[in-house]
Scaffold this active site. Sequence first.
Site, PDB file in Angstrom:
ATOM      1  N   HIS A 369       0.790  -1.238   0.000  1.00  0.00           N
ATOM      2  CA  HIS A 369       0.000   0.000   0.000  1.00  0.00           C
ATOM      3  C   HIS A 369       0.810   1.270   0.000  1.00  0.00           C
ATOM      4  O   HIS A 369       0.236   2.357  -0.044  1.00  0.00           O
ATOM      5  CB  HIS A 369      -0.931   0.034   1.217  1.00  0.00           C
ATOM      6  CG  HIS A 369      -2.129  -0.841   1.085  1.00  0.00           C
ATOM      7  ND1 HIS A 369      -3.298  -0.426   0.494  1.00  0.00           N
ATOM      8  CD2 HIS A 369      -2.335  -2.128   1.443  1.00  0.00           C
ATOM      9  CE1 HIS A 369      -4.178  -1.412   0.504  1.00  0.00           C
ATOM     10  NE2 HIS A 369      -3.614  -2.459   1.083  1.00  0.00           N
ATOM     11  N   LYS A 559      -9.094  13.898   4.018  1.00  0.00           N
ATOM     12  CA  LYS A 559      -8.214  12.731   4.068  1.00  0.00           C
ATOM     13  C   LYS A 559      -7.338  12.891   5.301  1.00  0.00           C
ATOM     14  O   LYS A 559      -7.341  13.951   5.927  1.00  0.00           O
ATOM     15  CB  LYS A 559      -7.351  12.656   2.808  1.00  0.00           C
ATOM     16  CG  LYS A 559      -6.697  14.003   2.439  1.00  0.00           C
ATOM     17  CD  LYS A 559      -5.962  13.980   1.107  1.00  0.00           C
ATOM     18  CE  LYS A 559      -6.841  13.979  -0.110  1.00  0.00           C
ATOM     19  NZ  LYS A 559      -6.781  12.716  -0.844  1.00  0.00           N
ATOM     20  N   ARG A 560      -6.587  11.840   5.647  1.00  0.00           N
ATOM     21  CA  ARG A 560      -5.654  11.997   6.754  1.00  0.00           C
ATOM     22  C   ARG A 560      -4.732  13.193   6.494  1.00  0.00           C
ATOM     23  O   ARG A 560      -4.401  13.495   5.354  1.00  0.00           O
ATOM     24  CB  ARG A 560      -4.825  10.717   6.936  1.00  0.00           C
ATOM     25  CG  ARG A 560      -5.619   9.582   7.572  1.00  0.00           C
ATOM     26  CD  ARG A 560      -6.105   9.944   8.962  1.00  0.00           C
ATOM     27  NE  ARG A 560      -5.025   9.979   9.908  1.00  0.00           N
ATOM     28  CZ  ARG A 560      -4.774   9.032  10.814  1.00  0.00           C
ATOM     29  NH1 ARG A 560      -5.564   7.989  10.929  1.00  0.00           N
ATOM     30  NH2 ARG A 560      -3.760   9.150  11.639  1.00  0.00           N
ATOM     31  N   LYS A 565       0.413  14.475   1.448  1.00  0.00           N
ATOM     32  CA  LYS A 565      -0.890  14.785   0.853  1.00  0.00           C
ATOM     33  C   LYS A 565      -1.041  16.288   0.584  1.00  0.00           C
ATOM     34  O   LYS A 565      -1.952  16.723  -0.092  1.00  0.00           O
ATOM     35  CB  LYS A 565      -2.014  14.276   1.757  1.00  0.00           C
ATOM     36  CG  LYS A 565      -2.101  12.748   1.794  1.00  0.00           C
ATOM     37  CD  LYS A 565      -3.201  12.293   2.746  1.00  0.00           C
ATOM     38  CE  LYS A 565      -3.344  10.780   2.855  1.00  0.00           C
ATOM     39  NZ  LYS A 565      -4.121  10.166   1.762  1.00  0.00           N
ATOM     40  N   THR A 667      -8.564   6.704  -2.605  1.00  0.00           N
ATOM     41  CA  THR A 667      -9.917   6.260  -2.930  1.00  0.00           C
ATOM     42  C   THR A 667     -10.908   7.400  -2.702  1.00  0.00           C
ATOM     43  O   THR A 667     -11.995   7.394  -3.281  1.00  0.00           O
ATOM     44  CB  THR A 667     -10.349   5.043  -2.086  1.00  0.00           C
ATOM     45  OG1 THR A 667     -10.066   5.327  -0.701  1.00  0.00           O
ATOM     46  CG2 THR A 667      -9.630   3.779  -2.507  1.00  0.00           C
ATOM     47  N   LYS A 671     -14.442   8.547  -4.766  1.00  0.00           N
ATOM     48  CA  LYS A 671     -15.760   8.825  -4.172  1.00  0.00           C
ATOM     49  C   LYS A 671     -16.268  10.194  -4.606  1.00  0.00           C
ATOM     50  O   LYS A 671     -17.439  10.357  -4.953  1.00  0.00           O
ATOM     51  CB  LYS A 671     -15.671   8.796  -2.640  1.00  0.00           C
ATOM     52  CG  LYS A 671     -15.243   7.469  -2.046  1.00  0.00           C
ATOM     53  CD  LYS A 671     -14.899   7.638  -0.560  1.00  0.00           C
ATOM     54  CE  LYS A 671     -14.088   6.471  -0.041  1.00  0.00           C
ATOM     55  NZ  LYS A 671     -13.422   6.777   1.262  1.00  0.00           N
TER      56      LYS A 671
END
Length: 820
Positions: A369, A559-560, A565, A667, A671
């Site tokens: 992952h 998101k986290r 990110k 992901t 969505k």
Amino acid sequence: MTEMMTPRKHPVAPLPEAGTLADEIVKALMFRVGKNPSVATGYDWLNASIKVVRDRIIARWIESTQRTYEAGGKRVYYLSLEFLIGRLMRDAFSNIGLMEEMRDALASLGVDIDVIAELEPDAALGNGGLGRLAACFMESMASVDVPAHGYGIRYVHGLFRQEIQDGVQVELPETWLEHGNPWEFERRERSYEIGFGGTVEATTDKLGRVERHVWRPSERVLATAYDTPVVGWRGKRVNTLRLWSAMPIDPILLDAFNAGDHIGALRESNKAEALTRVLYPADSHQAGQELRLRQEYFFSAASLQDIINRHLGEYDDLRSLPDKAAIHLNDTHPAVAVAELMRLLCDVHGFGFDEAWDVTRRTFGYTNHTLLPEALESWPIHVFERLLPRHMQIVYAINAELLREAREGGLNDSQIRSISLIGEDGERRVRMGNLAFAGSHSINGVSALHTELMKETVFADLHQLYPARINNKTNGIAQRRWLFQCNPGLTALVREVIGDRFMDDIDALRDLERHAEDAAFRERFAAVKRGNKERLARLVSERMGLWLDPSALFDIQIKRIHEYKRQLLNIVEAVALYDQIRSHPERDWVPRIKFFGGKAAPSYFNAKLIIKLANDVARVINNDPAVRGLLKVVFIPNYNVSLAEVMMPAADLSEQISTAGMEASGTGNMKLALNGALTIGTLDGANVEMKDQVGDENIVIFGLTAHEVEERRAEGYDPRAFIEASPELSQALSAIRGGVFSHDQPDRYRDLIDGIYERDWFMVAADFDAYADAQRRVDALWTDPADWNRKAILNAARMGWFSSDRTIRQYANEIWDVPA
Ligand SMILES: *Cc1c(COP(=O)(O)O)cnc(C)c1O
């Protein structure tokens, strides 16, 4: 009679007709929950409703189990330390086909199903994408009729609840089991002993050759199963999610207790239970503590005993295990299962090493992952050996075999060092990624790009040795939850115009494409989006007391919180935009609200500082009359699955802006696009494939590619050059650094911003101008609603490929060898 004894009158709804669903609910409330309808609380109604539907689910559950048994088919076992389930009621009611009937039945009793649905706890037994993927996979496996068991841990406390106090993240314990859990079944009869520590004895034959190894653990705990049924779409199949809970083993306790050591007995009991008390809150970061390795071994060992037990109940020989069981490792967290299966086969079932190794490799598959070095699990040899002495021996034995094959395969010394199960740089450590790779016949990445990078980086040498093992399985999401349930307005509209076929065959969502040219349809699509934005605005007003204009562009990054990110890139751009609007009030600015949501690992200093910065920036911008109606920043606390279900349908713009090469798939990106958001993003993870699906003109791509990021780093990246060349960026960074947003502590962000000047590992400076330009392209698009809506519709219409049903079919056909 005194006043006290006069029976109180409760308003009682007329009794429902016998045999109806409403009647069943009332009976369940009385005889299974033990409450009089007139005094029942919301929780009681929720409990009774779940029990009524659960009975029907159990019938299907038993039928599914029986069908698999009779067919003698192969079963899939999905081992994951995380399942980020969220609420289950809507999923289960709607998949079994009882949502509307239950709504009506409850309404006839004066109960609003949407109100009690909100009372169901959100099961957060995971951190983020990895855990949510496992939950979507469980639903998809049941939906495409793959016989599967999920195995994990029944944490008493899932991921912490996040509060924001003075802009700072505060972590509070999460208590999802507080009101009981009507979905689970405790299976006391499914209990296994799990050992830790102790010694290994070798028995020898007459000639002194080692015959068998016997591990004598010094500690033992009991793993007890709790089963939750997982209902597939239209109730086609019901699979089992089996979560293990740790308990003390009674005899030990009794001994201590009888010896008068009551405190000692209690301590043993607490120690056992501590094993499954909390989920480690680290995402894309290795947890590192010994308790974590204990959790990993505990659930892997319990699952393997259970799998072997089931196999031997049906077949007399474990040689056929690979034909009847596909065991899948969700990341390296269960990688110790490779050594455990070897131990069980060799030490308990009398296999020789070679035969055991063959069975093991044909049974396991492994999904990687992340390529982030800080997330690659390894354990110091001394910890591993003390906790699992026999497994340590087995790891050495596997390593000897692996290195032998490597030498035969022509790998050089440096390659051999890199593939070894034991890392020798500094403290010697067991490398779980290499163990998982060595013990599996299939190793997959989670997007096309990530899989290619895996071959070039972490597993380059193992890939050279075993070139057929690495394959790609791009992640997906369950459309039942992430469209049908969370966006009933859009679902109803789509059904009206293209019919119901897409509900069973998601590829048919493409039929929506032709309606993108229809102005009247675009208006209706926009009206649904508007309704969803109003719902989110209401939530923000209720929770945060902030008023938001639903006609503004809803720009969402959820998101986290992690440096890779790049929430920081988004915040810096907000500051630059703020400055631009103030400097050029005469221009036609697009009203925009930037939403943020996400949790930071409690020990991740910079991530928590980024949360504080988002809140500081929000406070200043939201209180400045100069940008009123044009720009707002909102950090919504406690991002979880339930909040995601409200935010996904309300987004106009989806922020997927990770440094290229660092997000394995993502992901959340899927969505949001499925719910009709446009994506602004880098060519990272699944964004690349989303671009291919929706078309270049319907997505806003910017920034360095993964290979460009690598090149920049290799040639010596100098962030200062980029900062000096960009007046907007230097202005924004100086403002943050100088305390414009932190008057109470002007140097609060000095080190954070200096990090961008000096190192900027995540290339915020290199990508800033491209990102800001891309945002202005988004503004330009927004001013043409017809075009915006056309693009949004095409995004939704073309996202069917990202269904986790597609992903699961690929796993089934190409890794597990089961029909789907
Ligand atoms: C989908 C999801 C994630 C993963 O989001 P990414 O943007 O892919 O990191 C994390 N948390 C929750 C609650 C989700 O629903």
